[in-house]
Write a protein that holds these residues in place. Structure first.
Motif, PDB file in Angstrom:
ATOM      1  N   ALA A   1       6.759   9.775 -12.046  1.00  0.00           N
ATOM      2  CA  ALA A   1       5.549  10.342 -12.259  1.00  0.00           C
ATOM      3  C   ALA A   1       5.087  10.971 -10.775  1.00  0.00           C
ATOM      4  O   ALA A   1       4.552  12.217 -10.983  1.00  0.00           O
ATOM      5  N   ASP A   2       5.078  10.273  -9.798  1.00  0.00           N
ATOM      6  CA  ASP A   2       4.835  10.937  -8.497  1.00  0.00           C
ATOM      7  C   ASP A   2       5.578  10.588  -7.380  1.00  0.00           C
ATOM      8  O   ASP A   2       5.245   9.551  -6.648  1.00  0.00           O
ATOM      9  N   PRO A   3       6.647  11.469  -7.017  1.00  0.00           N
ATOM     10  CA  PRO A   3       7.410  11.007  -5.935  1.00  0.00           C
ATOM     11  C   PRO A   3       6.692  10.947  -4.586  1.00  0.00           C
ATOM     12  O   PRO A   3       7.102  10.049  -3.537  1.00  0.00           O
ATOM     13  N   LYS A   4       5.480  11.716  -4.305  1.00  0.00           N
ATOM     14  CA  LYS A   4       4.886  11.542  -3.092  1.00  0.00           C
ATOM     15  C   LYS A   4       4.249  10.544  -2.994  1.00  0.00           C
ATOM     16  O   LYS A   4       4.227   9.859  -1.892  1.00  0.00           O
ATOM     17  N   ALA A   5       3.530   9.877  -4.046  1.00  0.00           N
ATOM     18  CA  ALA A   5       2.902   8.798  -4.009  1.00  0.00           C
ATOM     19  C   ALA A   5       3.741   7.561  -3.958  1.00  0.00           C
ATOM     20  O   ALA A   5       3.297   6.512  -3.092  1.00  0.00           O
ATOM     21  N   ALA A   6       5.103   7.656  -4.585  1.00  0.00           N
ATOM     22  CA  ALA A   6       5.872   6.507  -4.329  1.00  0.00           C
ATOM     23  C   ALA A   6       6.309   6.270  -2.864  1.00  0.00           C
ATOM     24  O   ALA A   6       6.422   5.277  -2.363  1.00  0.00           O
ATOM     25  N   GLU A   7       6.467   7.688  -2.137  1.00  0.00           N
ATOM     26  CA  GLU A   7       6.766   7.775  -0.742  1.00  0.00           C
ATOM     27  C   GLU A   7       5.754   6.975   0.126  1.00  0.00           C
ATOM     28  O   GLU A   7       5.707   6.230   1.038  1.00  0.00           O
ATOM     29  N   ALA A   8       4.462   7.219  -0.378  1.00  0.00           N
ATOM     30  CA  ALA A   8       3.283   6.462   0.256  1.00  0.00           C
ATOM     31  C   ALA A   8       3.326   4.952   0.216  1.00  0.00           C
ATOM     32  O   ALA A   8       2.722   4.272   1.043  1.00  0.00           O
ATOM     33  N   ILE A   9       3.442   4.413  -0.885  1.00  0.00           N
ATOM     34  CA  ILE A   9       3.744   3.159  -1.335  1.00  0.00           C
ATOM     35  C   ILE A   9       4.699   2.521  -0.315  1.00  0.00           C
ATOM     36  O   ILE A   9       4.584   1.283  -0.018  1.00  0.00           O
ATOM     37  N   ALA A  10       5.800   3.230  -0.199  1.00  0.00           N
ATOM     38  CA  ALA A  10       6.953   2.461   0.902  1.00  0.00           C
ATOM     39  C   ALA A  10       6.639   2.414   2.056  1.00  0.00           C
ATOM     40  O   ALA A  10       7.031   1.665   2.748  1.00  0.00           O
ATOM     41  N   SER A  11       5.283   3.297   2.477  1.00  0.00           N
ATOM     42  CA  SER A  11       4.999   3.185   3.925  1.00  0.00           C
ATOM     43  C   SER A  11       3.858   2.403   4.118  1.00  0.00           C
ATOM     44  O   SER A  11       3.272   2.287   5.308  1.00  0.00           O
ATOM     45  N   MET A  12       3.392   1.964   3.275  1.00  0.00           N
ATOM     46  CA  MET A  12       1.889   1.549   3.043  1.00  0.00           C
ATOM     47  C   MET A  12       2.001  -0.190   3.720  1.00  0.00           C
ATOM     48  O   MET A  12       3.078  -0.625   3.677  1.00  0.00           O
ATOM     49  N   PRO A  13       1.081  -0.722   4.456  1.00  0.00           N
ATOM     50  CA  PRO A  13       0.739  -1.960   5.004  1.00  0.00           C
ATOM     51  C   PRO A  13       1.054  -2.832   3.727  1.00  0.00           C
ATOM     52  O   PRO A  13       0.525  -2.370   2.538  1.00  0.00           O
ATOM     53  N   ASP A  14       1.370  -4.142   4.047  1.00  0.00           N
ATOM     54  CA  ASP A  14       1.644  -4.967   2.799  1.00  0.00           C
ATOM     55  C   ASP A  14       0.419  -5.285   2.336  1.00  0.00           C
ATOM     56  O   ASP A  14       0.320  -5.618   1.103  1.00  0.00           O
ATOM     57  N   LYS A  15      -0.747  -5.449   3.050  1.00  0.00           N
ATOM     58  CA  LYS A  15      -1.913  -5.958   2.519  1.00  0.00           C
ATOM     59  C   LYS A  15      -2.498  -4.903   1.269  1.00  0.00           C
ATOM     60  O   LYS A  15      -2.877  -5.061   0.210  1.00  0.00           O
TER      61      LYS A  15
END
Length: 104
Positions: A77-91
Motif C-alpha cells: 500500500a505504501d512503500p515509503k511507510a514500510a521503509e519508515a517502519i524498517a528504520s523505526m526504533p523497536d519501541k
C-alpha cells in the motif's frame, strides 16, 4: 546489508518457521500454551534456534518478527511507510503493532 534489512529478514525467517498456534486450536485444544507435557527432550524454541544462528538474543528475533509483519503488511500500500517502519526504533514498532492488533 543494512541493519534494518537484517532485522526484516530475520523476522521473516522466524515468521515462516514458527509453529502456527491456531493449529492447536483446530485440534480441539482450548489453549495453544502446551499444557500436555510429552515425555522426552523438548524441542528448542524456533526463536532460540534462530537467535543462535544469527548471534542475537531470542527477544531480538521476536521483535524482528513483529517489525517484518508490519513492514510486509504496509509494503504494497505504501512503500515509503514500510521503509519508515524498517528504520523505526523497536519501541515504536511494538506500539504500532499493539494499536493495530487492538483495532482489529
Amino acid at each position: 546489508m543494512s541493519p534494518q534489512e537484517a532485522k526484516i529478514l530475520r523476522g521473516r525467517e522466524y515468521n515462516a518457521a514458527k509453529p502456527d498456534a491456531s493449529e492447536n486450536l483446530k485440534k480441539g485444544n482450548k489453549s495453544p500454551s502446551g499444557q500436555n507435557v510429552r515425555p522426552g527432550k523438548p524441542k528448542a524454541l524456533t526463536s532460540r534456534e534462530l537467535a543462535k544462528k544469527h548471534g542475537v538474543n531470542e527477544k531480538t528475533i521476536r521483535r524482528d518478527a513483529v517489525r517484518a509483519e508490519l513492514h510486509d503488511a504496509v509494503q504494497e500500500a505504501d512503500p515509503k511507510a514500510a521503509e519508515a517502519i524498517a528504520s523505526m526504533p523497536d519501541k515504536d514498532v511494538a506500539e504500532i503493532s499493539k494499536v493495530t492488533k487492538e483495532a482489529t
